[in-house]
Design an enzyme around this catalytic site. Structure first.
Site, PDB file in Angstrom:
ATOM      1  N   ALA A  87     -14.367  -2.036  -2.701  1.00 61.80           N
ATOM      2  CA  ALA A  87     -12.995  -1.535  -2.549  1.00 61.80           C
ATOM      3  C   ALA A  87     -12.548  -1.787  -1.121  1.00 61.80           C
ATOM      4  O   ALA A  87     -13.359  -1.988  -0.222  1.00 61.80           O
ATOM      5  CB  ALA A  87     -12.940  -0.038  -2.841  1.00 61.80           C
ATOM      6  N   THR A 128     -13.198   8.503  -5.701  1.00 58.68           N
ATOM      7  CA  THR A 128     -13.080   9.416  -4.568  1.00 58.68           C
ATOM      8  C   THR A 128     -12.390  10.708  -4.975  1.00 58.68           C
ATOM      9  O   THR A 128     -11.577  10.718  -5.907  1.00 58.68           O
ATOM     10  CB  THR A 128     -12.265   8.723  -3.454  1.00 58.68           C
ATOM     11  OG1 THR A 128     -11.906   9.686  -2.470  1.00 58.68           O
ATOM     12  CG2 THR A 128     -10.978   8.093  -3.981  1.00 58.68           C
ATOM     13  N   ASP A 129     -12.681  11.770  -4.226  1.00 62.89           N
ATOM     14  CA  ASP A 129     -11.978  13.041  -4.475  1.00 62.89           C
ATOM     15  C   ASP A 129     -10.505  12.959  -4.086  1.00 62.89           C
ATOM     16  O   ASP A 129      -9.711  13.831  -4.457  1.00 62.89           O
ATOM     17  CB  ASP A 129     -12.665  14.197  -3.730  1.00 62.89           C
ATOM     18  CG  ASP A 129     -12.765  14.008  -2.223  1.00 62.89           C
ATOM     19  OD1 ASP A 129     -12.328  12.964  -1.696  1.00 62.89           O
ATOM     20  OD2 ASP A 129     -13.296  14.928  -1.555  1.00 62.89           O
ATOM     21  N   GLU A 130     -10.139  11.919  -3.333  1.00 63.15           N
ATOM     22  CA  GLU A 130      -8.746  11.819  -2.866  1.00 63.15           C
ATOM     23  C   GLU A 130      -7.759  11.590  -3.997  1.00 63.15           C
ATOM     24  O   GLU A 130      -6.552  11.737  -3.798  1.00 63.15           O
ATOM     25  CB  GLU A 130      -8.612  10.688  -1.844  1.00 63.15           C
ATOM     26  CG  GLU A 130      -9.405  10.941  -0.606  1.00 63.15           C
ATOM     27  CD  GLU A 130      -9.023  10.005   0.531  1.00 63.15           C
ATOM     28  OE1 GLU A 130      -7.972   9.359   0.448  1.00 63.15           O
ATOM     29  OE2 GLU A 130      -9.799   9.941   1.491  1.00 63.15           O
ATOM     30  N   TYR A 155      -4.152   3.991  -0.332  1.00 63.41           N
ATOM     31  CA  TYR A 155      -5.569   3.881  -0.735  1.00 63.41           C
ATOM     32  C   TYR A 155      -5.864   4.758  -1.951  1.00 63.41           C
ATOM     33  O   TYR A 155      -6.359   4.282  -2.980  1.00 63.41           O
ATOM     34  CB  TYR A 155      -6.489   4.278   0.433  1.00 63.41           C
ATOM     35  CG  TYR A 155      -7.898   4.620  -0.008  1.00 63.41           C
ATOM     36  CD1 TYR A 155      -8.748   3.637  -0.498  1.00 63.41           C
ATOM     37  CD2 TYR A 155      -8.380   5.937   0.045  1.00 63.41           C
ATOM     38  CE1 TYR A 155     -10.043   3.950  -0.939  1.00 63.41           C
ATOM     39  CE2 TYR A 155      -9.656   6.258  -0.378  1.00 63.41           C
ATOM     40  CZ  TYR A 155     -10.484   5.264  -0.870  1.00 63.41           C
ATOM     41  OH  TYR A 155     -11.749   5.576  -1.299  1.00 63.41           O
ATOM     42  N   LYS A 159      -7.014   3.921  -5.895  1.00 66.30           N
ATOM     43  CA  LYS A 159      -8.260   4.412  -6.511  1.00 66.30           C
ATOM     44  C   LYS A 159      -7.929   5.190  -7.787  1.00 66.30           C
ATOM     45  O   LYS A 159      -8.624   5.067  -8.800  1.00 66.30           O
ATOM     46  CB  LYS A 159      -9.046   5.301  -5.532  1.00 66.30           C
ATOM     47  CG  LYS A 159      -9.661   4.573  -4.345  1.00 66.30           C
ATOM     48  CD  LYS A 159     -10.684   3.512  -4.725  1.00 66.30           C
ATOM     49  CE  LYS A 159     -11.983   4.075  -5.267  1.00 66.30           C
ATOM     50  NZ  LYS A 159     -12.999   3.011  -5.460  1.00 66.30           N
TER      51      LYS A 159
HETATM   52  P1  NAD Z   1     -16.807  -0.030   2.738  1.00 69.87           P
HETATM   53  O1  NAD Z   1     -15.422  -0.370   3.176  1.00 69.87           O
HETATM   54  O2  NAD Z   1     -17.831   0.309   3.758  1.00 69.87           O
HETATM   55  O3  NAD Z   1     -17.402  -1.232   1.864  1.00 69.87           O
HETATM   56  C1  NAD Z   1     -16.663  -1.908   0.906  1.00 69.87           C
HETATM   57  C2  NAD Z   1     -17.449  -3.151   0.492  1.00 69.87           C
HETATM   58  O4  NAD Z   1     -16.698  -3.826  -0.548  1.00 69.87           O
HETATM   59  C3  NAD Z   1     -17.641  -4.164   1.619  1.00 69.87           C
HETATM   60  O5  NAD Z   1     -18.961  -4.657   1.604  1.00 69.87           O
HETATM   61  C4  NAD Z   1     -16.660  -5.272   1.285  1.00 69.87           C
HETATM   62  O6  NAD Z   1     -17.062  -6.556   1.761  1.00 69.87           O
HETATM   63  C5  NAD Z   1     -16.635  -5.225  -0.236  1.00 69.87           C
HETATM   64  N1  NAD Z   1     -15.386  -5.762  -0.797  1.00 69.87           N
HETATM   65  C6  NAD Z   1     -14.106  -5.455  -0.438  1.00 69.87           C
HETATM   66  N2  NAD Z   1     -13.245  -6.172  -1.162  1.00 69.87           N
HETATM   67  C7  NAD Z   1     -13.981  -6.934  -2.034  1.00 69.87           C
HETATM   68  C8  NAD Z   1     -13.645  -7.862  -3.059  1.00 69.87           C
HETATM   69  N3  NAD Z   1     -12.372  -8.170  -3.341  1.00 69.87           N
HETATM   70  N4  NAD Z   1     -14.650  -8.426  -3.752  1.00 69.87           N
HETATM   71  C9  NAD Z   1     -15.945  -8.129  -3.479  1.00 69.87           C
HETATM   72  N5  NAD Z   1     -16.315  -7.269  -2.505  1.00 69.87           N
HETATM   73  C10 NAD Z   1     -15.340  -6.679  -1.802  1.00 69.87           C
HETATM   74  O7  NAD Z   1     -16.619   1.136   1.687  1.00 69.87           O
HETATM   75  P2  NAD Z   1     -17.497   2.446   1.443  1.00 69.87           P
HETATM   76  O8  NAD Z   1     -17.069   3.503   2.370  1.00 69.87           O
HETATM   77  O9  NAD Z   1     -18.923   2.055   1.355  1.00 69.87           O
HETATM   78  O10 NAD Z   1     -16.964   2.865  -0.008  1.00 69.87           O
HETATM   79  C11 NAD Z   1     -17.562   2.308  -1.186  1.00 69.87           C
HETATM   80  C12 NAD Z   1     -16.890   2.904  -2.404  1.00 69.87           C
HETATM   81  O11 NAD Z   1     -17.030   4.313  -2.398  1.00 69.87           O
HETATM   82  C13 NAD Z   1     -15.390   2.642  -2.494  1.00 69.87           C
HETATM   83  O12 NAD Z   1     -15.058   2.387  -3.842  1.00 69.87           O
HETATM   84  C14 NAD Z   1     -14.760   3.929  -2.018  1.00 69.87           C
HETATM   85  O13 NAD Z   1     -13.482   4.118  -2.609  1.00 69.87           O
HETATM   86  C15 NAD Z   1     -15.759   4.942  -2.539  1.00 69.87           C
HETATM   87  N6  NAD Z   1     -15.852   6.217  -1.804  1.00 69.87           N
HETATM   88  C16 NAD Z   1     -16.042   6.216  -0.451  1.00 69.87           C
HETATM   89  C17 NAD Z   1     -16.217   7.422   0.215  1.00 69.87           C
HETATM   90  C18 NAD Z   1     -16.466   7.469   1.719  1.00 69.87           C
HETATM   91  O14 NAD Z   1     -16.551   8.539   2.276  1.00 69.87           O
HETATM   92  N7  NAD Z   1     -16.597   6.331   2.405  1.00 69.87           N
HETATM   93  C19 NAD Z   1     -16.181   8.625  -0.499  1.00 69.87           C
HETATM   94  C20 NAD Z   1     -15.958   8.588  -1.885  1.00 69.87           C
HETATM   95  C21 NAD Z   1     -15.816   7.372  -2.525  1.00 69.87           C
HETATM   96  O1  DAU Z   2     -12.744  11.890   0.570  1.00 66.20           O
HETATM   97  C1  DAU Z   2     -13.334  10.658   0.322  1.00 66.20           C
HETATM   98  C2  DAU Z   2     -12.729   9.610   1.242  1.00 66.20           C
HETATM   99  O2  DAU Z   2     -13.237   9.854   2.535  1.00 66.20           O
HETATM  100  C3  DAU Z   2     -13.042   8.180   0.797  1.00 66.20           C
HETATM  101  O3  DAU Z   2     -12.432   7.934  -0.439  1.00 66.20           O
HETATM  102  C4  DAU Z   2     -12.547   7.155   1.820  1.00 66.20           C
HETATM  103  O4  DAU Z   2     -12.976   5.861   1.452  1.00 66.20           O
HETATM  104  C5  DAU Z   2     -13.156   7.513   3.168  1.00 66.20           C
HETATM  105  O5  DAU Z   2     -12.655   6.637   4.161  1.00 66.20           O
HETATM  106  C6  DAU Z   2     -12.814   8.963   3.533  1.00 66.20           C
HETATM  107  O6  DAU Z   2     -11.389   9.111   3.756  1.00 66.20           O
HETATM  108  P1  DAU Z   2     -10.799   9.984   4.981  1.00 66.20           P
HETATM  109  O7  DAU Z   2      -9.434   9.490   5.244  1.00 66.20           O
HETATM  110  O8  DAU Z   2     -11.029  11.432   4.760  1.00 66.20           O
HETATM  111  O9  DAU Z   2     -11.845   9.513   6.131  1.00 66.20           O
HETATM  112  P2  DAU Z   2     -11.666   9.100   7.676  1.00 66.20           P
HETATM  113  O10 DAU Z   2     -13.043   8.896   8.200  1.00 66.20           O
HETATM  114  O11 DAU Z   2     -10.679   8.022   7.852  1.00 66.20           O
HETATM  115  O12 DAU Z   2     -11.064  10.433   8.314  1.00 66.20           O
HETATM  116  C7  DAU Z   2     -11.691  11.690   8.173  1.00 66.20           C
HETATM  117  C8  DAU Z   2     -10.782  12.731   8.805  1.00 66.20           C
HETATM  118  O13 DAU Z   2     -10.746  12.540  10.228  1.00 66.20           O
HETATM  119  C9  DAU Z   2      -9.334  12.638   8.358  1.00 66.20           C
HETATM  120  O14 DAU Z   2      -8.794  13.948   8.257  1.00 66.20           O
HETATM  121  C10 DAU Z   2      -8.630  11.874   9.475  1.00 66.20           C
HETATM  122  C11 DAU Z   2      -9.401  12.297  10.701  1.00 66.20           C
HETATM  123  N1  DAU Z   2      -9.528  11.315  11.802  1.00 66.20           N
HETATM  124  C12 DAU Z   2      -9.929  10.049  11.489  1.00 66.20           C
HETATM  125  C13 DAU Z   2     -10.116   9.119  12.492  1.00 66.20           C
HETATM  126  C14 DAU Z   2     -10.544   7.693  12.176  1.00 66.20           C
HETATM  127  C15 DAU Z   2      -9.325  11.704  13.123  1.00 66.20           C
HETATM  128  O15 DAU Z   2      -8.954  12.876  13.409  1.00 66.20           O
HETATM  129  N2  DAU Z   2      -9.531  10.790  14.110  1.00 66.20           N
HETATM  130  C16 DAU Z   2      -9.912   9.502  13.846  1.00 66.20           C
HETATM  131  O16 DAU Z   2     -10.096   8.720  14.805  1.00 66.20           O
END
Ligand code: NAD
Ligand code: DAU
Length: 339
Positions: A87, A128-130, A155, A159
């Site tokens: 994603a 995601t919970d979002e 975003y 999702k």
């Molecule tokens: P990330 O951005 O670290 O990694 C995404 C990966 O997907 C990368 O390796 C990228 O190269 C690959 N990618 C992107 N576009 C692509 C495409 N078109 N084809 C093939 N590969 C592609 O993301 P993450 O934080 O590891 O999140 C992974 C999944 O978990 C996502 O679906 C995200 O919505 C979900 N998620 C993330 C969080 C969080 O806190 N990061 C929480 C809940 C759910």
């Molecule tokens: O809840 C799950 C989601 O969590 C996933 O679906 C997303 O992929 C993941 O990126 C994450 O989303 P958030 O927007 O919550 O995460 P982020 O790390 O961008 O930000 C976390 C919180 O911190 C948010 O309230 C914004 C704040 N923030 C973020 C950054 C980058 C700051 O205050 N300062 C910063 O520099």
């Protein structure tokens, strides 16, 4: 409890990213005799180094796009399950440029579902919970599987769209699908655009950490290894057509998390800058994971956030070559946004 599904060959999309790579390491380390094909486009967020240490006989890597239907079709013909992590994952990026989010998150998921339909592939969708929008700070409620969808950002709306595609492909075409919606992950190998690694690497570079808005927004933190173990439970023992929420009771305000990082890294509590808030910034996320725990018996093991944070800080301190190349461009992008 439903009969366990034992896949022999799984396609993991996005397996070179943060959570996807953690899942690949987790499966390689915990489940014998499953072959993993990673499909990843290696965008700015994907990094092959994330897969170092996974035994070569357990995994092959395909550099490709989930929107490439012939490629996806070829890979699904050889596998019995797909776990779909790929994603565009960062809210701030989706606000400045939503187009890749619609393409990868919506069209990409559609492409995978069509291949799952053609080949009868078991499909687990990572979400995601979002998708549920946000909760007020003073609301005792938490998200459950019954909470209505109400996404706020480009975003989260893509999702939510992908979740709805999965539900429709299950109901209309009988695709054997499950969905999990997880809260905020932390741990090693998270891209430094995200909150926790951005602040850790700022401090390591002598840059003041940046806090959005009033810093009171709440996120529900889970260690990425706990996310991986939960996904495995849902893939192998979850009921087809069901959604499971994944969370580890880790609600914390952003300012509390930042102060914990500052203290752990030997800085004063006010050694940071307040910066412009994120447009449409969700106030609070909170997960009720009762269904996952009761039905599948899942439990998180990283229940000590302070310890998990310490280990994460240590990982970024010891792996500077992993993130240094991306630091300047990441901060330049934020500076342009006033963040
Ligand atoms: P990330 O951005 O670290 O990694 C995404 C990966 O997907 C990368 O390796 C990228 O190269 C690959 N990618 C992107 N576009 C692509 C495409 N078109 N084809 C093939 N590969 C592609 O993301 P993450 O934080 O590891 O999140 C992974 C999944 O978990 C996502 O679906 C995200 O919505 C979900 N998620 C993330 C969080 C969080 O806190 N990061 C929480 C809940 C759910
Ligand atoms: O809840 C799950 C989601 O969590 C996933 O679906 C997303 O992929 C993941 O990126 C994450 O989303 P958030 O927007 O919550 O995460 P982020 O790390 O961008 O930000 C976390 C919180 O911190 C948010 O309230 C914004 C704040 N923030 C973020 C950054 C980058 C700051 O205050 N300062 C910063 O520099």
């Amino acid at each position: 409890m439903s009969e366990a599904f034992s896949p022999k060959h799984i396609v993991v999309t996005g397996g070179a990213g943060f959570i996807g790579s953690n899942f690949v390491h987790w499966v390689a380390g915990n489940v014998p005799q499953v072959h993993i094909t990673v499909l990843d486009a290696l965008t700015y967020a994907g990094n092959l180094e994330n897969l170092e240490g996974v035994p070569g006989d357990r995994m092959d890597f395909v550099h490709g796009d989930i929107c490439d239907a012939p490629l996806v079709d070829e890979l699904f013909a050889k596998a019995d399950a797909c776990v779909h992590f790929a994603a565009e994952s960062h809210n701030d990026n989706s606000i400045t440029n939503p187009a890749p989010f619609v393409r990868t998150n919506v069209e990409g998921t559609f492409t995978l579902l069509e291949a799952a339909r053609a080949h009868g592939t078991r499909f687990h969708h990572i979400s995601t919970d979002e998708v549920y929008g946000d909760l007020a700070l003073d609301d005792p409620a938490r998200f459950t599987e019954e909470t209505p969808y109400h996404p706020s950002s480009p975003y989260s709306s893509t999702k939510a769209s992908s979740d709805l595609l999965v539900r429709a492909w299950h109901r209309t075409y009988g695709v054997a699908a499950t969905i999990s919606n997880c809260s905020n992950n932390y741990g090693p190998r998270q891209h430094i655009e995200k909150f926790i690694p951005r602040q850790i690497t700022n401090i390591l570079c002598g840059i003041r950490p940046k806090l959005y808005g009033d810093g009171k927004n709440v996120r529900d933190w889970i260690h990425t290894e706990d996310h991986s173990s939960a996904v495995w439970e849902v893939l192998t023992r979850g009921r087809i057509g069901e959604t499971y929420l994944i969370g580890a009771d880790g609600e914390r305000s952003n300012i509390d998390v930042l102060r914990a990082i500052l203290s752990e890294m030997g800085k004063e509590a006010d050694d940071f800058d307040w910066v412009r808030d994120r447009p449409g910034h969700d106030r609070r996320y909170a997960i009720d994971s009762t269904k996952l725990r009761r039905e599948l018996g899942w439990q998180p093991i990283h229940t000590d956030f302070a310890q998990g944070l310490r280990q994460t800080i240590e990982w970024y301190r010891s792996n500077q070559q992993w993130w240094q190349g991306a630091k300047e461009a990441t901060e330049a992008k934020y500076a342009k946004q006033g963040q």
